[in-house]
Scaffold this motif. Structure first.
Motif, PDB file in Angstrom:
ATOM      1  N   ASP A 456       0.869  -1.178   0.000  1.00  0.00           N
ATOM      2  CA  ASP A 456       0.000   0.000   0.000  1.00  0.00           C
ATOM      3  C   ASP A 456       0.904   1.225   0.000  1.00  0.00           C
ATOM      4  OD1 ASP A 456       0.890   0.338   2.596  1.00  0.00           O
ATOM      5  OD2 ASP A 456      -0.956  -0.398   3.522  1.00  0.00           O
ATOM      6  N   GLU A 457       0.337   2.393   0.233  1.00  0.00           N
ATOM      7  CA  GLU A 457       1.156   3.601   0.101  1.00  0.00           C
ATOM      8  C   GLU A 457       2.239   3.688   1.187  1.00  0.00           C
ATOM      9  OE1 GLU A 457      -2.049   3.439   0.675  1.00  0.00           O
ATOM     10  OE2 GLU A 457      -2.129   4.175   2.735  1.00  0.00           O
ATOM     11  N   ARG A 458       2.101   2.894   2.252  1.00  0.00           N
ATOM     12  CA  ARG A 458       3.102   2.964   3.318  1.00  0.00           C
ATOM     13  C   ARG A 458       4.207   1.914   3.182  1.00  0.00           C
ATOM     14  NH1 ARG A 458      -0.391   2.037   7.927  1.00  0.00           N
ATOM     15  NH2 ARG A 458      -1.861   1.434   6.323  1.00  0.00           N
ATOM     16  N   GLY A 459       3.988   0.958   2.311  1.00  0.00           N
ATOM     17  CA  GLY A 459       5.047  -0.037   2.128  1.00  0.00           C
ATOM     18  C   GLY A 459       4.516  -1.416   1.779  1.00  0.00           C
ATOM     19  N   PRO A 468       9.208 -11.427   6.661  1.00  0.00           N
ATOM     20  CA  PRO A 468      10.555 -11.635   7.211  1.00  0.00           C
ATOM     21  C   PRO A 468      10.509 -11.876   8.721  1.00  0.00           C
ATOM     22  CG  PRO A 468      10.230  -9.313   6.627  1.00  0.00           C
ATOM     23  CD  PRO A 468       9.044 -10.062   6.111  1.00  0.00           C
ATOM     24  N   PHE A 469       9.525 -11.290   9.398  1.00  0.00           N
ATOM     25  CA  PHE A 469       9.261 -11.544  10.829  1.00  0.00           C
ATOM     26  C   PHE A 469       7.754 -11.655  10.986  1.00  0.00           C
ATOM     27  CE2 PHE A 469      13.197  -9.115  10.699  1.00  0.00           C
ATOM     28  CZ  PHE A 469      14.029  -9.868  11.525  1.00  0.00           C
ATOM     29  N   ASP A 470       7.306 -12.451  11.967  1.00  0.00           N
ATOM     30  CA  ASP A 470       5.867 -12.537  12.214  1.00  0.00           C
ATOM     31  C   ASP A 470       5.373 -11.299  12.956  1.00  0.00           C
ATOM     32  OD1 ASP A 470       5.920 -15.199  11.257  1.00  0.00           O
ATOM     33  OD2 ASP A 470       6.521 -15.928  13.242  1.00  0.00           O
ATOM     34  N   VAL A 471       6.157 -10.900  13.952  1.00  0.00           N
ATOM     35  CA  VAL A 471       5.713  -9.851  14.880  1.00  0.00           C
ATOM     36  C   VAL A 471       6.801  -8.807  15.053  1.00  0.00           C
ATOM     37  CG1 VAL A 471       4.801  -9.430  17.209  1.00  0.00           C
ATOM     38  CG2 VAL A 471       4.730 -11.734  16.263  1.00  0.00           C
ATOM     39  N   VAL A 472       6.386  -7.545  15.209  1.00  0.00           N
ATOM     40  CA  VAL A 472       7.350  -6.536  15.627  1.00  0.00           C
ATOM     41  C   VAL A 472       6.865  -5.916  16.933  1.00  0.00           C
ATOM     42  CG1 VAL A 472       6.329  -4.749  14.117  1.00  0.00           C
ATOM     43  CG2 VAL A 472       8.643  -4.458  15.000  1.00  0.00           C
ATOM     44  N   ARG A 510      12.703   7.946  17.332  1.00  0.00           N
ATOM     45  CA  ARG A 510      11.387   8.509  17.624  1.00  0.00           C
ATOM     46  C   ARG A 510      10.330   7.490  17.208  1.00  0.00           C
ATOM     47  NH1 ARG A 510      10.225  12.092  14.186  1.00  0.00           N
ATOM     48  NH2 ARG A 510      12.173  12.075  13.035  1.00  0.00           N
ATOM     49  N   PRO A 511       9.180   7.448  17.918  1.00  0.00           N
ATOM     50  CA  PRO A 511       8.122   6.496  17.543  1.00  0.00           C
ATOM     51  C   PRO A 511       7.735   6.614  16.073  1.00  0.00           C
ATOM     52  CG  PRO A 511       7.601   7.520  19.649  1.00  0.00           C
ATOM     53  CD  PRO A 511       8.859   8.185  19.161  1.00  0.00           C
ATOM     54  N   GLY A 512       7.673   7.826  15.543  1.00  0.00           N
ATOM     55  CA  GLY A 512       7.278   8.024  14.138  1.00  0.00           C
ATOM     56  C   GLY A 512       8.210   7.295  13.184  1.00  0.00           C
ATOM     57  N   VAL A 513       9.489   7.345  13.483  1.00  0.00           N
ATOM     58  CA  VAL A 513      10.485   6.681  12.624  1.00  0.00           C
ATOM     59  C   VAL A 513      10.289   5.164  12.698  1.00  0.00           C
ATOM     60  CG1 VAL A 513      12.965   6.248  12.344  1.00  0.00           C
ATOM     61  CG2 VAL A 513      12.151   8.553  12.876  1.00  0.00           C
ATOM     62  N   MET A 514      10.065   4.682  13.928  1.00  0.00           N
ATOM     63  CA  MET A 514       9.867   3.231  14.097  1.00  0.00           C
ATOM     64  C   MET A 514       8.629   2.756  13.328  1.00  0.00           C
ATOM     65  SD  MET A 514      10.353   2.715  18.116  1.00  0.00           S
ATOM     66  CE  MET A 514      11.863   2.468  18.948  1.00  0.00           C
ATOM     67  N   PHE A 515       7.527   3.484  13.492  1.00  0.00           N
ATOM     68  CA  PHE A 515       6.298   3.085  12.784  1.00  0.00           C
ATOM     69  C   PHE A 515       6.517   3.073  11.276  1.00  0.00           C
ATOM     70  CE2 PHE A 515       3.949   4.722  16.646  1.00  0.00           C
ATOM     71  CZ  PHE A 515       3.562   3.449  17.060  1.00  0.00           C
ATOM     72  N   ALA A 516       7.129   4.150  10.775  1.00  0.00           N
ATOM     73  CA  ALA A 516       7.322   4.254   9.316  1.00  0.00           C
ATOM     74  C   ALA A 516       8.187   3.097   8.812  1.00  0.00           C
ATOM     75  CB  ALA A 516       7.959   5.598   8.983  1.00  0.00           C
ATOM     76  N   ASP A 517       9.258   2.797   9.531  1.00  0.00           N
ATOM     77  CA  ASP A 517      10.156   1.708   9.107  1.00  0.00           C
ATOM     78  C   ASP A 517       9.432   0.365   9.112  1.00  0.00           C
ATOM     79  OD1 ASP A 517      12.359   3.167   8.562  1.00  0.00           O
ATOM     80  OD2 ASP A 517      13.405   2.759  10.449  1.00  0.00           O
ATOM     81  N   MET A 518       8.683   0.113  10.171  1.00  0.00           N
ATOM     82  CA  MET A 518       8.055  -1.204  10.307  1.00  0.00           C
ATOM     83  C   MET A 518       6.907  -1.387   9.312  1.00  0.00           C
ATOM     84  SD  MET A 518      10.001  -2.694  12.143  1.00  0.00           S
ATOM     85  CE  MET A 518      11.495  -1.921  12.733  1.00  0.00           C
ATOM     86  N   GLU A 519       6.236  -0.282   8.993  1.00  0.00           N
ATOM     87  CA  GLU A 519       5.177  -0.387   7.987  1.00  0.00           C
ATOM     88  C   GLU A 519       5.788  -0.589   6.606  1.00  0.00           C
ATOM     89  OE1 GLU A 519       2.379   2.852   8.788  1.00  0.00           O
ATOM     90  OE2 GLU A 519       1.375   1.250   9.905  1.00  0.00           O
ATOM     91  N   LEU A 520       6.910   0.057   6.363  1.00  0.00           N
ATOM     92  CA  LEU A 520       7.617  -0.114   5.098  1.00  0.00           C
ATOM     93  C   LEU A 520       8.071  -1.568   4.934  1.00  0.00           C
ATOM     94  CD1 LEU A 520       9.001   1.157   2.623  1.00  0.00           C
ATOM     95  CD2 LEU A 520      10.892   1.827   4.098  1.00  0.00           C
ATOM     96  N   VAL A 521       8.643  -2.130   5.973  1.00  0.00           N
ATOM     97  CA  VAL A 521       9.139  -3.509   5.917  1.00  0.00           C
ATOM     98  C   VAL A 521       7.966  -4.504   5.880  1.00  0.00           C
ATOM     99  CG1 VAL A 521      10.501  -5.251   7.161  1.00  0.00           C
ATOM    100  CG2 VAL A 521      11.340  -2.917   6.973  1.00  0.00           C
ATOM    101  N   GLY A 522       6.829  -4.106   6.427  1.00  0.00           N
ATOM    102  CA  GLY A 522       5.603  -4.881   6.199  1.00  0.00           C
ATOM    103  C   GLY A 522       5.346  -6.053   7.116  1.00  0.00           C
ATOM    104  N   ILE A 523       5.848  -5.977   8.347  1.00  0.00           N
ATOM    105  CA  ILE A 523       5.653  -7.087   9.298  1.00  0.00           C
ATOM    106  C   ILE A 523       4.168  -7.179   9.679  1.00  0.00           C
ATOM    107  CG2 ILE A 523       6.358  -7.967  11.564  1.00  0.00           C
ATOM    108  CD1 ILE A 523       9.005  -6.345  11.052  1.00  0.00           C
TER     109      ILE A 523
END
Ligand code: ATP
Ligand code: MG
Ligand code: MG
Ligand code: MG
Length: 562
Positions: A456-459, A468-472, A510-523
């Protein structure tokens, strides 16, 4: 896995040279890095996904009774001389020499090596039928590597080969493999279609391709809206009764450039006498709607970007006859036994590469069918088969979709076993040549194809089987809150104990960076641990796929994500 000890390597910006979404996201999510054209390093995240594909493929191959082997990537030329492919295979074959000047090649496929193994190891009918497979790196010197690992030069393939006493036994294994392929693509959560791919036999089932449906796909496939019939477009054309085919709405004309502008272009490119500049005019009714320019280069196999760019530069003034429908210039390479056109214009590249995608089955040999090339290089209006045509199977109408070829199975018959003398003694003591089948799956291409269908637009939005991982675990301000840290650490341990593959984002970000990264990676499952929810002994669960958030009791998290 703790993020602080992991190689995440995400990118904020979309790399400018990545044209399709899977390529962009694989780079941004830090799954692959380019080493050279068509050559990639798989980073930890990418490799975790590819290993998942590999494992599903391996399990389903083993379930058919096929045995895993591993053949060398470097192969001696003499085996290919025996089969006749040393000369017949085009420039996709990378030929190399060793220190003693002996000829070798980097394997684009392994029929010769497997035939060599079987003719030495198998001597009796009692050992048959036999299926062997490997998951191994292939090299094809693709004329236009692109879209990242989708069309790479070095890529991971599962290739299986089967050996039989007769056609009936081959057909049985072929059907088993067909079913195994369906299970593989279902388990991987992909929207796919098996299509008839054999241009030689009408209505036959001697070859099927498996396509993942995607707009970016390089192939066109046709399927009936009222039956299971599906074929690649070429096959649908071969099968369609002539009277049902709509008339082509445009006609092509090939002329050597004697035009003034053409001569200038030829001069500018410094074309020698063995090279010719030609144009192709495309007419709809009486009006010329497009003009293509292409270069005939004898014995030159390299599409070099500089030349393509140069050609595009000189061709531009020639292209525009009317202001619509301009596709680009075509660079025609004439090798020892094949011709293929390359559309240098990127806007048309997706459609156009279909015409130059598959040369080694003889479809595009000398005397190339320009009408056909151009038809594929243009939009659907001048394809013979169009959406809504009656299906060749007699039921319903054809729908046309684009697909990514992720698998291909063939009944080879005795093509290789005749040439390489692969046979056994039968029950009555007679020598018999074996009948062969071969079955390929593009393991690395599947990773890209899955992203085309799941983003989707976030990743990336991984299907469970590929993630690559089940859970983050995403702790909020863990470095300031003892309580958050304690719960996060405890959940991390609980996930590991439960056998879940878990990424614990313990970075000081920062939480924002973590969310963006994890949504991009798609866990698929995100668990956010924050001070406020912990007052109620809760964490926030978010599904990557639906985006829905829910509060879950800390001691229920494992049960919830399992
Ligand atoms: P294509 O039509 O895309 O060039 P192909 O018909 O030449 O593929 P096969 O010889 O049928 O390929 O090989 C088996 C599988 O290997 C293909 O179905 C595809 O999934 C994969 N494959 C082929 N070429 C590439 C490539 N250059 N990069 C990644 N995967 C590939
Ligand atoms: Mg193909
Ligand atoms: Mg190919
Ligand atoms: Mg194929």
């Amino acid at each position: 896995m703790r993020s602080s000890q992991y190689l995440l390597s995400t990118l904020k910006e979309t790399p400018s040279d990545a044209e399709i979404v899977s390529h962009q996201l694989m780079l941004r999510a830090g799954m692959i890095r380019k080493v050279a054209a068509g050559l990639y390093t798989w980073t930890p995240t990418g490799l975790r996904v590819m290993r998942k594909v590999e494992q599903v493929v391996r399990e389903e191959m083993e379930a058919t009774g096929a045995l895993e082997i591993l053949m060398p990537m470097v192969q001696p030329a003499d085996l290919w001389q025996e089969s006749g492919r040393w000369d017949a295979y085009g420039p996709e074959l990378l030929r190399i020499k060793d220190r003693n000047q002996r000829d070798f090649l980097l394997g684009p496929t392994h029929e010769e090596v497997i035939s060599e193994l079987v003719r030495k190891e198998i001597s009796s009918y009692k050992q048959l039928p036999l299926s062997l497979f490997q998951i191994q790196t292939k090299f094809r010197d693709e004329i236009r590597p692109r879209f990242g690992v989708m069309r790479a030069r070095e890529f991971l393939m599962k290739d299986a080969y089967s050996f039989h006493l007769d056609e009936q036994s081959l057909q049985q294994t072929y059907d088993t493999m067909h079913q195994a392929y369906c299970r593989i693509f279902e388990r991987l959560g992909l929207d796919y279609r098996p299509v008839i791919a054999d241009t030689g036999s009408i209505g036959g089932s001697h070859s099927h391709e498996f396509h993942v449906l995607a707009q970016s796909g390089e192939d066109a496939i046709a399927f009936s809206d009222s039956s299971d019939y599906a074929a690649n477009v070429e096959m649908a054309e071969a099968l369609a009764p002539t009277e049902q085919r709509p008339q082509a709405s445009a006609e092509m004309q090939v002329v050597d450039i004697k035009l003034k502008a053409g001569q200038q272009a030829a001069d500018k490119l410094a074309i020698s006498s063995s090279q010719t500049l030609r144009t192709v005019l495309v007419r709809a009714s009486d009006e010329v709607t497009s003009e293509f320019v292409y270069l005939v280069v004898r014995g030159d196999h390299e599409l070099n970007d500089v030349k393509a760019a140069k050609l595009a530069e000189v061709a531009t003034p020639l292209e525009i006859v009317t202001d619509q429908d301009v596709i680009g210039c075509v660079d025609l390479f004439q090798g020892p036994w094949l011709d293929y056109p390359i559309i240098a214009d990127h806007s048309a590249a997706v459609l156009a590469d279909f015409a130059c995608g598959d040369n080694n089955n003889g479809k595009w040999r000398t005397g190339v069918n320009w009408e056909r090339d151009l038809r594929f290089s243009r939009s659907a209006d001048i394809r013979n088969v169009v959406d809504g045509d009656p299906s060749p199977c007699g039921k319903g109408n054809l729908r046309i979709a684009r697909g990514i070829e992720v698998g291909h199975i063939f009944q080879l018959g005795t093509k290789y076993s005749d040439a390489m003398k692969v046979g056994v003694l039968t029950e009555s003591g007679k020598h018999q040549t074996l009948t062969m089948g071969c079955y390929g799956i593009g393991v690395s291409r599947i990773v890209a194809a899955a992203i085309e269908q799941n983003h989707d637009e976030r990743g990336i939005v991984w299907p469970a089987a590929l993630a690559p991982f089940d859970v983050v675990l995403i702790p909020m301000n863990m470095h300031k809150s003892e309580r958050v840290k304690e719960v996060a650490e405890a959940l991390y341990q609980a996930c590991l104990d439960a056998g879940l593959s878990v990424l614990f984002d313990d970075r000081k970000e920062r939480p924002g960076v973590m969310f963006a990264d994890m949504e991009l990676v798609g866990i698929p499952h995100q668990v956010v641990i924050g001070e406020r929810n912990l007052d109620q002994q809760e964490v926030e669960y978010q599904s990557r796929k639906t985006g829905e958030k829910e509060k879950v009791a800390v001691d229920q998290v494992i049960a919830y994500v399992q």
